[in-house]
Design a protein around this motif. Structure first.
Motif, PDB file in Angstrom:
ATOM      1  N   LEU A 132       0.902  -1.391   0.222  1.00  0.00           N
ATOM      2  CA  LEU A 132      -0.038   0.447  -0.074  1.00  0.00           C
ATOM      3  C   LEU A 132       0.184   1.802  -0.128  1.00  0.00           C
ATOM      4  O   LEU A 132       0.387   2.717  -0.281  1.00  0.00           O
ATOM      5  N   SER A 133       1.958   0.899   0.037  1.00  0.00           N
ATOM      6  CA  SER A 133       2.706   2.365   0.600  1.00  0.00           C
ATOM      7  C   SER A 133       3.473   2.968  -1.142  1.00  0.00           C
ATOM      8  O   SER A 133       4.067   3.753  -1.043  1.00  0.00           O
ATOM      9  N   THR A 134       3.919   1.869  -0.986  1.00  0.00           N
ATOM     10  CA  THR A 134       4.039   1.672  -2.633  1.00  0.00           C
ATOM     11  C   THR A 134       3.941   1.479  -4.034  1.00  0.00           C
ATOM     12  O   THR A 134       4.494   1.269  -5.519  1.00  0.00           O
ATOM     13  N   GLY A 135       3.002   0.146  -4.614  1.00  0.00           N
ATOM     14  CA  GLY A 135       2.350  -0.141  -5.513  1.00  0.00           C
ATOM     15  C   GLY A 135       2.590  -2.061  -5.825  1.00  0.00           C
ATOM     16  O   GLY A 135       2.033  -1.347  -6.864  1.00  0.00           O
ATOM     17  N   ARG A 136       3.531  -1.633  -5.464  1.00  0.00           N
ATOM     18  CA  ARG A 136       4.348  -2.746  -5.683  1.00  0.00           C
ATOM     19  C   ARG A 136       3.464  -4.398  -5.806  1.00  0.00           C
ATOM     20  O   ARG A 136       3.099  -4.167  -4.415  1.00  0.00           O
ATOM     21  N   GLN A 137       3.671  -5.044  -6.099  1.00  0.00           N
ATOM     22  CA  GLN A 137       2.799  -6.545  -5.806  1.00  0.00           C
ATOM     23  C   GLN A 137       3.858  -7.293  -4.982  1.00  0.00           C
ATOM     24  O   GLN A 137       5.360  -7.361  -5.776  1.00  0.00           O
ATOM     25  N   VAL A 138       3.557  -7.980  -4.855  1.00  0.00           N
ATOM     26  CA  VAL A 138       4.492  -8.633  -3.356  1.00  0.00           C
ATOM     27  C   VAL A 138       3.640  -9.908  -2.894  1.00  0.00           C
ATOM     28  O   VAL A 138       2.570 -10.515  -3.082  1.00  0.00           O
ATOM     29  N   TYR A 139       4.243 -11.040  -2.796  1.00  0.00           N
ATOM     30  CA  TYR A 139       3.888 -11.891  -1.808  1.00  0.00           C
ATOM     31  C   TYR A 139       4.520 -12.225  -0.680  1.00  0.00           C
ATOM     32  O   TYR A 139       5.459 -12.432  -0.156  1.00  0.00           O
ATOM     33  N   GLY A 140       3.892 -13.173   0.884  1.00  0.00           N
ATOM     34  CA  GLY A 140       4.108 -13.582   1.421  1.00  0.00           C
ATOM     35  C   GLY A 140       4.748 -14.469   2.369  1.00  0.00           C
ATOM     36  O   GLY A 140       4.218 -15.524   1.614  1.00  0.00           O
ATOM     37  N   HIS A 141       4.890 -15.035   2.971  1.00  0.00           N
ATOM     38  CA  HIS A 141       5.708 -15.735   3.403  1.00  0.00           C
ATOM     39  C   HIS A 141       5.221 -16.132   5.192  1.00  0.00           C
ATOM     40  O   HIS A 141       4.569 -15.351   5.834  1.00  0.00           O
ATOM     41  N   ALA A 142       5.838 -17.698   5.430  1.00  0.00           N
ATOM     42  CA  ALA A 142       4.366 -17.582   6.945  1.00  0.00           C
ATOM     43  C   ALA A 142       5.084 -17.046   7.978  1.00  0.00           C
ATOM     44  O   ALA A 142       4.077 -16.870   8.851  1.00  0.00           O
ATOM     45  N   ASP A 143       6.062 -15.804   8.468  1.00  0.00           N
ATOM     46  CA  ASP A 143       6.611 -15.490   9.037  1.00  0.00           C
ATOM     47  C   ASP A 143       6.275 -13.821   8.873  1.00  0.00           C
ATOM     48  O   ASP A 143       6.701 -13.382  10.086  1.00  0.00           O
ATOM     49  N   GLY A 144       5.262 -13.720   7.953  1.00  0.00           N
ATOM     50  CA  GLY A 144       5.305 -12.236   7.951  1.00  0.00           C
ATOM     51  C   GLY A 144       6.149 -11.630   7.080  1.00  0.00           C
ATOM     52  O   GLY A 144       5.551  -9.900   6.572  1.00  0.00           O
ATOM     53  N   SER A 145       7.112 -12.140   6.562  1.00  0.00           N
ATOM     54  CA  SER A 145       8.258 -11.258   5.469  1.00  0.00           C
ATOM     55  C   SER A 145       7.229 -11.246   4.570  1.00  0.00           C
ATOM     56  O   SER A 145       6.487 -11.980   4.057  1.00  0.00           O
ATOM     57  N   VAL A 146       7.333 -10.308   3.359  1.00  0.00           N
ATOM     58  CA  VAL A 146       6.919 -10.296   1.746  1.00  0.00           C
ATOM     59  C   VAL A 146       7.877 -10.301   0.761  1.00  0.00           C
ATOM     60  O   VAL A 146       9.930 -10.362   1.057  1.00  0.00           O
ATOM     61  N   THR A 147       8.469 -10.964   0.333  1.00  0.00           N
ATOM     62  CA  THR A 147       8.935 -10.284  -1.173  1.00  0.00           C
ATOM     63  C   THR A 147       8.366  -9.867  -2.613  1.00  0.00           C
ATOM     64  O   THR A 147       7.021 -10.373  -3.065  1.00  0.00           O
ATOM     65  N   PRO A 148       8.838  -8.579  -2.977  1.00  0.00           N
ATOM     66  CA  PRO A 148       8.106  -8.363  -4.058  1.00  0.00           C
ATOM     67  C   PRO A 148       8.747  -8.822  -5.729  1.00  0.00           C
ATOM     68  O   PRO A 148       9.779  -9.929  -5.353  1.00  0.00           O
ATOM     69  N   VAL A 149       7.163  -8.986  -6.549  1.00  0.00           N
ATOM     70  CA  VAL A 149       7.439  -9.639  -7.527  1.00  0.00           C
ATOM     71  C   VAL A 149       8.538  -9.548  -8.305  1.00  0.00           C
ATOM     72  O   VAL A 149       8.646  -7.760  -7.904  1.00  0.00           O
ATOM     73  N   ALA A 150       9.085  -9.918  -9.168  1.00  0.00           N
ATOM     74  CA  ALA A 150      10.406  -9.724 -10.281  1.00  0.00           C
ATOM     75  C   ALA A 150      10.194 -10.427 -11.498  1.00  0.00           C
ATOM     76  O   ALA A 150       9.654 -11.679 -10.979  1.00  0.00           O
ATOM     77  N   LEU A 151      10.082  -9.536 -12.663  1.00  0.00           N
ATOM     78  CA  LEU A 151      10.068 -10.335 -13.784  1.00  0.00           C
ATOM     79  C   LEU A 151      11.170 -11.624 -14.176  1.00  0.00           C
ATOM     80  O   LEU A 151      11.935 -11.253 -13.898  1.00  0.00           O
TER      81      LEU A 151
END
Length: 402
Positions: free
Chosen positions: A81-100
């Protein structure tokens, strides 16, 4: 309140730089009596106390009584919500931005071997929690219209799409500084009966399907020759709007009802209360025109009605948008001919016309409190399977009995 369109906001997302408090997987015995399936208690699950501004504990409960934990995966996908980038989450609450170029990345989080699974929803994220049964889902990473990486979600209403054969469903959420806003949605399809329990200032549940309700819903729509093609084996029911796009449902379904509404309001006024203001409209020429600063509406197609879009598009302007939402609800519930004052807030008057959204009607009939999200503005008059809490401490997602 965030309606379903606001909740999605154009995609699912997460705050990539948020302060993440690790939440490890935990288990407990969830082989419970089906009558107690809503009784999952946050105190019974070994999770840390939640601190505001950190990832929200998410508990996944397998109460299907048909599928083992080893056959179920979940996915947390969304938009930062702060950057508009799409991401996916992990079980521990961390995230990874998607990348081409990262196609093939496994977004699936397996349930623990036995008992309930504890994960976390990253703060500052709007998106979806998918569940899949029997096989993992394939999320592709593609370039959006601006050339930025974006997740291509599974589409259970497109026969050739990845994941079409997989039993899966999803809930929607926005989790930010204002709180947790979430729903069990059937706007696109219905497959897996899901229940949400939100802890915080209150203790709320939504989405529970009646015992035997899934079978009853499939059977009721199979019995209707017009809606029967929307039922895909025992996997899912596709919403009528997507059925039109797939050639499974008549694109002229609502034409007679729309014509009758247009004829009725050439000679009388339609009164709409929305966003704390009252406006009146009549059909002038071939447009339904309201007083004040509300834009006029062209005659909607059946697709427009089911999607609450096109001629019924609802801009987030606080003026035309709220009126469009009420009109969308009135068409889907077929109340515009029986009540010239909208929105009609009495569910007993909904879906009374033969030309109506029977998909949404049956969904509401098969939930324990009559609330469901059968079309985009099913939240009009408070009929949606939606809950919110401004001081949330835990969200529980239950896969309920089939």
């Amino acid at each position: 309140m965030l309606n379903r369109r606001t909740l999605l906001g154009g995609g699912a997302a997460v705050l990539a730089g948020a302060c993440m408090t690790g939440v490890a997987a935990a288990t407990r015995d969830s082989r419970a009596d089906p009558a107690r399936l809503v009784a999952t208690d946050k105190a019974a699950v070994d999770i840390p106390a939640h601190t505001p501004g950190t990832p929200l504990p998410l508990v996944l409960v397998n109460h299907t009584y048909r599928y083992a934990n080893r056959d179920i995966w979940f996915y947390i996908v969304g938009t930062d919500l702060s950057t508009g980038r799409q991401v996916y989450g992990h079980a521990d609450g961390s995230v990874t931005p998607v990348a081409l170029g990262a196609d093939g990345a496994d977004l699936a989080i397996p349930l623990v071997a036995d008992g309930d699974t504890v994960a976390a929803i990253p703060v500052g994220m709007s998106g979806r929690i998918y569940v899949s049964i029997g096989a993992r889902l394939d999320f592709r990473i593609v370039a959006d219209g601006a050339g930025k990486p974006a997740l291509q979600y599974p589409v259970g209403w497109v026969r050739d799409a990845p994941g079409y054969e997989v039993l899966h469903d999803f809930a929607e959420f926005t989790y930010n500084a204002a709180g947790m806003f979430c729903n069990t949605t059937m706007v696109d399809m219905f497959s897996v009966p899901l229940l949400l329990r939100l802890h915080g200032d209150g203790d709320q549940t939504t989405g529970q399907v009646r015992p035997g309700g899934r079978d009853a819903l499939f059977a009721a729509l199979r019995a209707d020759p017009t809606f029967a093609p929307l039922v895909v084996d025992d996997v899912r029911v596709i919403a009528p709007g997507h059925g039109i796009e797939a050639g499974l449902f008549p694109a002229t379904y609502y034409d007679s009802y729309v014509d009758a509404v247009w004829d009725a309001y050439r000679s009388r006024q339609l009164v709409v209360d929305a966003a704390a203001r009252r406006v009146t409209g009549t059909v002038i020429g071939d447009r339904l025109t309201f007083d004040g600063r509300v834009a006029s509406f062209a005659r909607p197609s059946s697709r427009d009605v089911f999607f609450c879009d096109g001629a019924l598009a609802a801009p987030n302007d606080g003026v035309t948008g709220p009126v469009a939402a009420v009109l969308g609800a009135g068409f889907n519930r077929s109340t515009l001919l029986t009540d010239a004052a909208q929105p009609d807030a009495d569910p007993s008057t909904f879906y009374g016309d033969p030309v109506t959204n029977h998909y949404a009607r049956v969904l509401h009939e098969q939930t324990d409190n009559g609330h469901a999200y059968g079309f985009a503005f099913d939240d009009v008059a408070g009929q949606a399977s939606y809950v919110e809490d401004h001081a949330p401490t835990q969200l529980t997602l239950v896969l309920t009995p089939f």
